[in-house]
Design a protein around this motif. Structure first.
Motif, PDB file in Angstrom:
ATOM      1  N   GLU A 486      -7.484 142.215  65.215  1.00 54.77           N
ATOM      2  CA  GLU A 486      -6.873 143.364  64.541  1.00 54.77           C
ATOM      3  C   GLU A 486      -5.407 143.557  64.947  1.00 54.77           C
ATOM      4  O   GLU A 486      -4.557 143.874  64.106  1.00 54.77           O
ATOM      5  CB  GLU A 486      -7.679 144.630  64.837  1.00 54.77           C
ATOM      6  CG  GLU A 486      -9.032 144.672  64.148  1.00 54.77           C
ATOM      7  CD  GLU A 486      -8.926 144.534  62.633  1.00 54.77           C
ATOM      8  OE1 GLU A 486      -8.076 145.214  62.033  1.00 54.77           O
ATOM      9  OE2 GLU A 486      -9.690 143.733  62.063  1.00 54.77           O
ATOM     10  N   TYR A 487      -5.109 143.402  66.227  1.00 54.41           N
ATOM     11  CA  TYR A 487      -3.731 143.582  66.681  1.00 54.41           C
ATOM     12  C   TYR A 487      -2.820 142.482  66.128  1.00 54.41           C
ATOM     13  O   TYR A 487      -1.722 142.737  65.633  1.00 54.41           O
ATOM     14  CB  TYR A 487      -3.687 143.599  68.212  1.00 54.41           C
ATOM     15  CG  TYR A 487      -2.297 143.705  68.799  1.00 54.41           C
ATOM     16  CD1 TYR A 487      -1.353 144.582  68.271  1.00 54.41           C
ATOM     17  CD2 TYR A 487      -1.930 142.921  69.886  1.00 54.41           C
ATOM     18  CE1 TYR A 487      -0.076 144.677  68.812  1.00 54.41           C
ATOM     19  CE2 TYR A 487      -0.653 143.009  70.437  1.00 54.41           C
ATOM     20  CZ  TYR A 487       0.263 143.893  69.896  1.00 54.41           C
ATOM     21  OH  TYR A 487       1.533 143.973  70.423  1.00 54.41           O
ATOM     22  N   GLU A 488      -3.283 141.244  66.183  1.00 53.05           N
ATOM     23  CA  GLU A 488      -2.500 140.130  65.645  1.00 53.05           C
ATOM     24  C   GLU A 488      -2.258 140.297  64.144  1.00 53.05           C
ATOM     25  O   GLU A 488      -1.185 139.973  63.633  1.00 53.05           O
ATOM     26  CB  GLU A 488      -3.226 138.807  65.917  1.00 53.05           C
ATOM     27  CG  GLU A 488      -3.276 138.429  67.384  1.00 53.05           C
ATOM     28  CD  GLU A 488      -4.275 137.327  67.666  1.00 53.05           C
ATOM     29  OE1 GLU A 488      -4.250 136.783  68.780  1.00 53.05           O
ATOM     30  OE2 GLU A 488      -5.102 137.015  66.782  1.00 53.05           O
ATOM     31  N   LYS A 489      -3.268 140.823  63.454  1.00 51.17           N
ATOM     32  CA  LYS A 489      -3.115 141.061  62.018  1.00 51.17           C
ATOM     33  C   LYS A 489      -2.015 142.090  61.759  1.00 51.17           C
ATOM     34  O   LYS A 489      -1.185 141.918  60.853  1.00 51.17           O
ATOM     35  CB  LYS A 489      -4.448 141.543  61.440  1.00 51.17           C
ATOM     36  CG  LYS A 489      -4.454 141.649  59.916  1.00 51.17           C
ATOM     37  CD  LYS A 489      -5.693 142.378  59.415  1.00 51.17           C
ATOM     38  CE  LYS A 489      -6.967 141.716  59.887  1.00 51.17           C
ATOM     39  NZ  LYS A 489      -8.164 142.386  59.312  1.00 51.17           N
ATOM     40  N   LEU A 543      12.374 133.048  67.085  1.00 51.63           N
ATOM     41  CA  LEU A 543      11.657 133.882  68.048  1.00 51.63           C
ATOM     42  C   LEU A 543      10.223 133.393  68.178  1.00 51.63           C
ATOM     43  O   LEU A 543       9.506 133.263  67.184  1.00 51.63           O
ATOM     44  CB  LEU A 543      11.668 135.344  67.582  1.00 51.63           C
ATOM     45  CG  LEU A 543      10.923 136.363  68.448  1.00 51.63           C
ATOM     46  CD1 LEU A 543      11.581 136.495  69.814  1.00 51.63           C
ATOM     47  CD2 LEU A 543      10.882 137.722  67.749  1.00 51.63           C
ATOM     48  N   VAL A 544       9.829 133.086  69.409  1.00 53.65           N
ATOM     49  CA  VAL A 544       8.444 132.718  69.703  1.00 53.65           C
ATOM     50  C   VAL A 544       7.761 133.953  70.271  1.00 53.65           C
ATOM     51  O   VAL A 544       8.245 134.547  71.236  1.00 53.65           O
ATOM     52  CB  VAL A 544       8.390 131.546  70.710  1.00 53.65           C
ATOM     53  CG1 VAL A 544       6.958 131.243  71.084  1.00 53.65           C
ATOM     54  CG2 VAL A 544       9.052 130.311  70.107  1.00 53.65           C
ATOM     55  N   LEU A 545       6.659 134.359  69.665  1.00 51.12           N
ATOM     56  CA  LEU A 545       6.076 135.671  69.945  1.00 51.12           C
ATOM     57  C   LEU A 545       4.643 135.543  70.452  1.00 51.12           C
ATOM     58  O   LEU A 545       3.826 134.844  69.859  1.00 51.12           O
ATOM     59  CB  LEU A 545       6.092 136.499  68.657  1.00 51.12           C
ATOM     60  CG  LEU A 545       5.992 138.018  68.754  1.00 51.12           C
ATOM     61  CD1 LEU A 545       7.182 138.588  69.508  1.00 51.12           C
ATOM     62  CD2 LEU A 545       5.936 138.603  67.342  1.00 51.12           C
ATOM     63  N   GLU A 546       4.356 136.220  71.556  1.00 52.85           N
ATOM     64  CA  GLU A 546       3.001 136.283  72.116  1.00 52.85           C
ATOM     65  C   GLU A 546       2.568 137.731  72.111  1.00 52.85           C
ATOM     66  O   GLU A 546       3.174 138.584  72.768  1.00 52.85           O
ATOM     67  CB  GLU A 546       2.977 135.725  73.536  1.00 52.85           C
ATOM     68  CG  GLU A 546       1.676 135.945  74.286  1.00 52.85           C
ATOM     69  CD  GLU A 546       0.544 135.022  73.853  1.00 52.85           C
ATOM     70  OE1 GLU A 546      -0.555 135.154  74.400  1.00 52.85           O
ATOM     71  OE2 GLU A 546       0.769 134.178  72.970  1.00 52.85           O
ATOM     72  N   SER A 547       1.521 138.071  71.348  1.00 51.52           N
ATOM     73  CA  SER A 547       1.041 139.449  71.271  1.00 51.52           C
ATOM     74  C   SER A 547      -0.100 139.648  72.256  1.00 51.52           C
ATOM     75  O   SER A 547      -1.006 138.823  72.338  1.00 51.52           O
ATOM     76  CB  SER A 547       0.583 139.775  69.847  1.00 51.52           C
ATOM     77  OG  SER A 547      -0.386 138.855  69.408  1.00 51.52           O
ATOM     78  N   LYS A 548      -0.038 140.751  73.008  1.00 55.62           N
ATOM     79  CA  LYS A 548      -1.062 141.035  74.013  1.00 55.62           C
ATOM     80  C   LYS A 548      -1.664 142.406  73.771  1.00 55.62           C
ATOM     81  O   LYS A 548      -0.951 143.404  73.696  1.00 55.62           O
ATOM     82  CB  LYS A 548      -0.447 140.991  75.427  1.00 55.62           C
ATOM     83  CG  LYS A 548      -0.177 139.580  75.931  1.00 55.62           C
ATOM     84  CD  LYS A 548      -1.465 138.821  76.124  1.00 55.62           C
ATOM     85  CE  LYS A 548      -1.217 137.428  76.664  1.00 55.62           C
ATOM     86  NZ  LYS A 548      -2.450 136.649  76.763  1.00 55.62           N
ATOM     87  N   GLY A 549      -2.986 142.457  73.634  1.00 54.84           N
ATOM     88  CA  GLY A 549      -3.668 143.723  73.418  1.00 54.84           C
ATOM     89  C   GLY A 549      -3.610 144.631  74.632  1.00 54.84           C
ATOM     90  O   GLY A 549      -3.256 144.217  75.730  1.00 54.84           O
ATOM     91  N   VAL A 593       7.044 138.469  74.847  1.00 56.08           N
ATOM     92  CA  VAL A 593       5.668 138.942  74.992  1.00 56.08           C
ATOM     93  C   VAL A 593       5.618 140.366  74.469  1.00 56.08           C
ATOM     94  O   VAL A 593       6.348 141.238  74.942  1.00 56.08           O
ATOM     95  CB  VAL A 593       5.192 138.891  76.460  1.00 56.08           C
ATOM     96  CG1 VAL A 593       3.777 139.451  76.571  1.00 56.08           C
ATOM     97  CG2 VAL A 593       5.223 137.459  76.982  1.00 56.08           C
ATOM     98  N   LEU A 594       4.785 140.607  73.461  1.00 53.76           N
ATOM     99  CA  LEU A 594       4.741 141.897  72.778  1.00 53.76           C
ATOM    100  C   LEU A 594       3.447 142.617  73.128  1.00 53.76           C
ATOM    101  O   LEU A 594       2.374 142.251  72.660  1.00 53.76           O
ATOM    102  CB  LEU A 594       4.838 141.669  71.269  1.00 53.76           C
ATOM    103  CG  LEU A 594       5.058 142.883  70.380  1.00 53.76           C
ATOM    104  CD1 LEU A 594       6.421 143.509  70.640  1.00 53.76           C
ATOM    105  CD2 LEU A 594       4.935 142.485  68.913  1.00 53.76           C
ATOM    106  N   ASP A 595       3.563 143.644  73.985  1.00 51.61           N
ATOM    107  CA  ASP A 595       2.385 144.410  74.396  1.00 51.61           C
ATOM    108  C   ASP A 595       2.038 145.463  73.365  1.00 51.61           C
ATOM    109  O   ASP A 595       2.917 146.119  72.790  1.00 51.61           O
ATOM    110  CB  ASP A 595       2.637 145.105  75.743  1.00 51.61           C
ATOM    111  CG  ASP A 595       2.497 144.148  76.908  1.00 51.61           C
ATOM    112  OD1 ASP A 595       1.598 143.305  76.852  1.00 51.61           O
ATOM    113  OD2 ASP A 595       3.287 144.239  77.852  1.00 51.61           O
ATOM    114  N   GLU A 596       0.753 145.655  73.155  1.00 54.61           N
ATOM    115  CA  GLU A 596       0.294 146.711  72.257  1.00 54.61           C
ATOM    116  C   GLU A 596       0.433 148.041  72.983  1.00 54.61           C
ATOM    117  O   GLU A 596      -0.174 148.261  74.027  1.00 54.61           O
ATOM    118  CB  GLU A 596      -1.167 146.469  71.868  1.00 54.61           C
ATOM    119  CG  GLU A 596      -1.718 147.487  70.905  1.00 54.61           C
ATOM    120  CD  GLU A 596      -3.185 147.223  70.586  1.00 54.61           C
ATOM    121  OE1 GLU A 596      -3.695 147.838  69.646  1.00 54.61           O
ATOM    122  OE2 GLU A 596      -3.807 146.405  71.298  1.00 54.61           O
TER     123      GLU A 596
END
Length: 618
Positions: A486-489, A543-549, A593-596
């Motif tokens: 859901e967060y990645e979406k 931009l290389v993006l890593e999403s973290k819940g 790194v993109l924190d929720e």
């Protein structure tokens, strides 16, 4: 020397034994060779399929049944269908095939059967006998305590066994060509159970295809799991069995009324490819860390460039508490007595455990069981020797009693070696950066990742916005919703609306996807690659993006990725991009790194906006 299952012979003791034969050549056979292996011949799943050795595709069906009993019923119907085809095949060829069903439950121990609790082997057996009319002689249980198939030839024409119930006992090395159907009733969410058993239903009877398509394929039924989750687990299992790269090996028929969905393919949009002409001829590359060796460049290799600089003699043994008195005190054997009329067993005596292993035997066991096959036997022996000396000093009565604490000592040693390895590989990584040997360089073929022109789509639903419109800025013309949580979406759809984004690419985990090698062994697989742009033309920043819940915020893994992101950004800015070719002139690459919900009221959308605003002249 020919060594079967070569990937298991990785301990120092195994290596020492092999070397002791002084063979002129050692040839290892393995479905899963390590990355550093000198692979002479690779046999793909497609080649095995062409040689009629395996049953593919694996058909995943009816994955969201409400009841495990319904799941078993459907498996029985499929088995009977296969049995009828087997009869026709026997009459035509004389070859016997007896379709067998493997049932994976959650519990097998006698004391673990609880009414309404986890699905037990006896629950499944009772239902098969009482409701589905399966003879008891046709059911076997395979567990640590019960082995109903020991000594039985399952390939014998007169063998009655058609159902085998297990939890995890049928693992690597067990193969029965008659095993066609896997029923996974494990509802714990663990992918491990799936990967352990899928490989057991792959072998084709007689290594020869039949004239019936259904007898040339295998089947998986699962309980209360999304079809997309099952598909990922089955693919992972196939990769572990050595059948990598065969997208057609899995057919998800759970949402199509039992009929396989025709394969589909997503393609890079033409409007984006036009920006990557000379010198790349319509190819889109992403650079990775490379190391400058003289005048040459090579991809950063964890073992060659980092682990090779680790000196275990410099380990900080003071970081571990070697006092084990409490462990020795707790090493007791208790004896109980239970008789009629008692609700609970009564403990009648407790005596200290007697060790039958000498300290020297424990020392040898520790060296062999540490699992760090990339360090020499001499290095590991030195670490163990120093640790045991410290144990003797901290706990004098441990002398002669190490066997009572050998498992705890192994855990302490594994933790020590892993921490020291990470600490020293980080220093080696930083040293490469400080000496300007760490860089990006696209002309280093091993150090670049090419985004494929086409990707296979296994899911059935496209990612869409709230208004049901498909993404317009995605690099590919179709994006599968199943590839996102859901967060990645939410991140993907937010990227799709940003004017600063020319295109975004959803990256996945796996050997065929973009990864970043840092100073730890496991590679980092970022979630997104974003080509920034203005007025529908590319700007200077990727931009290389890593999403973290939220649940991963502040974790050691997240902090590690932040550190790698910092170096990724530093190297991406410092490299003279004109050296990369005209298509990448003056480019910068950044890793975020993109924190929720990162900082109180400021959520990830604000941080994403800030990251995208850095494009252009920086």
């Amino acid at each position: 020397m020919i060594l079967d299952e070569g990937h298991k012979a990785t301990s120092s003791l195994a290596r020492e034994t092999i070397e002791g034969f002084n063979a002129s050549i050692v040839v290892e056979l393995s479905a899963t060779p390590p990355k550093e292996a000198n692979v002479l011949v690779r046999v793909s799943g497609r080649e095995l399929l062409d040689e009629e050795m395996i049953k593919l595709p694996i058909n995943i069906a009816n994955s969201n049944e409400r009841s495990w009993k319904d799941c078993l019923t459907q498996a029985k119907d499929k088995k009977e269908h296969l049995a009828r085809l087997s009869g026709k095949h026997y009459r035509a060829t004389g070859q016997v095939i007896r379709p067998i069903v493997l049932v994976q439950v959650e519990r097998t121990g006698k004391e673990q059967r609880i009414a309404g609790g986890p699905i037990h082997s006896e629950d499944a057996k009772e239902y098969l006998i009482q409701r589905l009319g399966v003879p008891e002689t046709a059911i076997a249980i395979k567990s640590a305590a019960t082995d109903d198939i020991e000594g039985i030839d399952l390939l014998d024409e007169g063998c009655p066994v058609e159902w085998i119930i297990t939890k995890s006992a049928l693992q690597e090395g067990w193969d029965c060509p008659f095993a066609y159907i896997l029923v996974s009733l494990n509802n714990t969410g663990s992918a491990l159970a799936m990967t352990q058993l899928v490989g057991r239903v792959l072998r084709q009877p007689g290594a020869k295809k039949t004239s019936f398509t259904d007898l040339n394929e295998s089947y998986v039924y699962c309980l209360r799991k999304k079809a997309t989750e099952i598909t990922r687990e089955v693919k992972s299992a196939l990769e572990q069995e050595g059948y990598e790269g065969d997208a057609a090996a899995v057919v998800d028929s759970s949402s199509e009324g039992g009929k396989p969905r025709p394969p589909t393919e997503a393609t890079i949009r033409k409007q984006f490819l036009k920006f990557y002409r000379k010198p790349f001829q319509g190819k889109i590359f992403i650079p990775r860390f490379c190391v400058k060796c003289g005048k040459e460049y090579e991809a950063l290799d964890y073992f060659r460039h980092l682990v090779s600089r680790v000196d275990l003699n410099a380990a900080d043994y003071g970081s571990v508490d070697w006092e084990i008195s409490k462990i020795l005190d707790s090493a007791k054997d208790s004896f109980y007595q239970l008789t009629l009329g008692q609700d609970e067993a009564r403990r009648i005596k407790e005596v200290g455990t007697v060790s039958l292993e000498t300290d020297d035997q424990v020392r040898s066991w520790l060296i062999a069981s540490l699992g760090f096959d990339y360090f020499s036997h001499k290095q590991l022996r030195s670490v163990v020797a120093q640790a045991i000396d410290l144990v003797y000093t901290a706990t004098p009565r441990a002398r002669g009693n190490l066997a009572l604490a050998k498992f705890q000592l192994r855990d302490k040693l594994v933790g020590l070696i892993q921490r020291e390895t990470d600490k020293q590989t980080q220093r080696a990584f930083e040293s490469l950066y400080n000496s300007k040997k760490l860089c990006f360089y696209l002309e280093c073929a091993d150090g670049r990742f090419e985004i494929p022109r086409h990707v296979r789509i296994e899911g059935t639903r496209s990612l869409v916005h709230d208004n049901y419109e498909r993404p317009q800025r995605s690099l590919f013309d179709y994006v599968d919703e199943a590839d996102f949580n859901e967060y990645e979406k939410a991140v993907a759809l937010s990227l799709d609306k940003r004017a600063e984004v020319l295109w975004w690419y959803r990256n996945l985990v796996g050997p065929n996807n973009f990864s970043i090698q840092g100073y730890r062994r496991n590679r980092v697989y970022p979630d997104f690659v974003v080509q920034e742009g203005r007025n529908y033309k590319p700007t200077s920043t990727v931009l290389v993006l890593e999403s973290k819940g939220k649940h991963l915020k502040g974790s050691e893994d997240t902090n590690y990725k932040r550190r790698i992101a910092e170096y990724f950004g530093k190297v991406g800015r410092k490299v003279a991009w004109q050296e990369l070719g005209e298509g990448f002139k003056d480019r910068t690459f950044r890793f975020q790194v993109l924190d929720e919900g990162e900082y109180g009221d400021r959520d990830w959308r604000t941080d994403l906006a800030h990251a995208l605003e850095k494009s252009g002249g920086d």
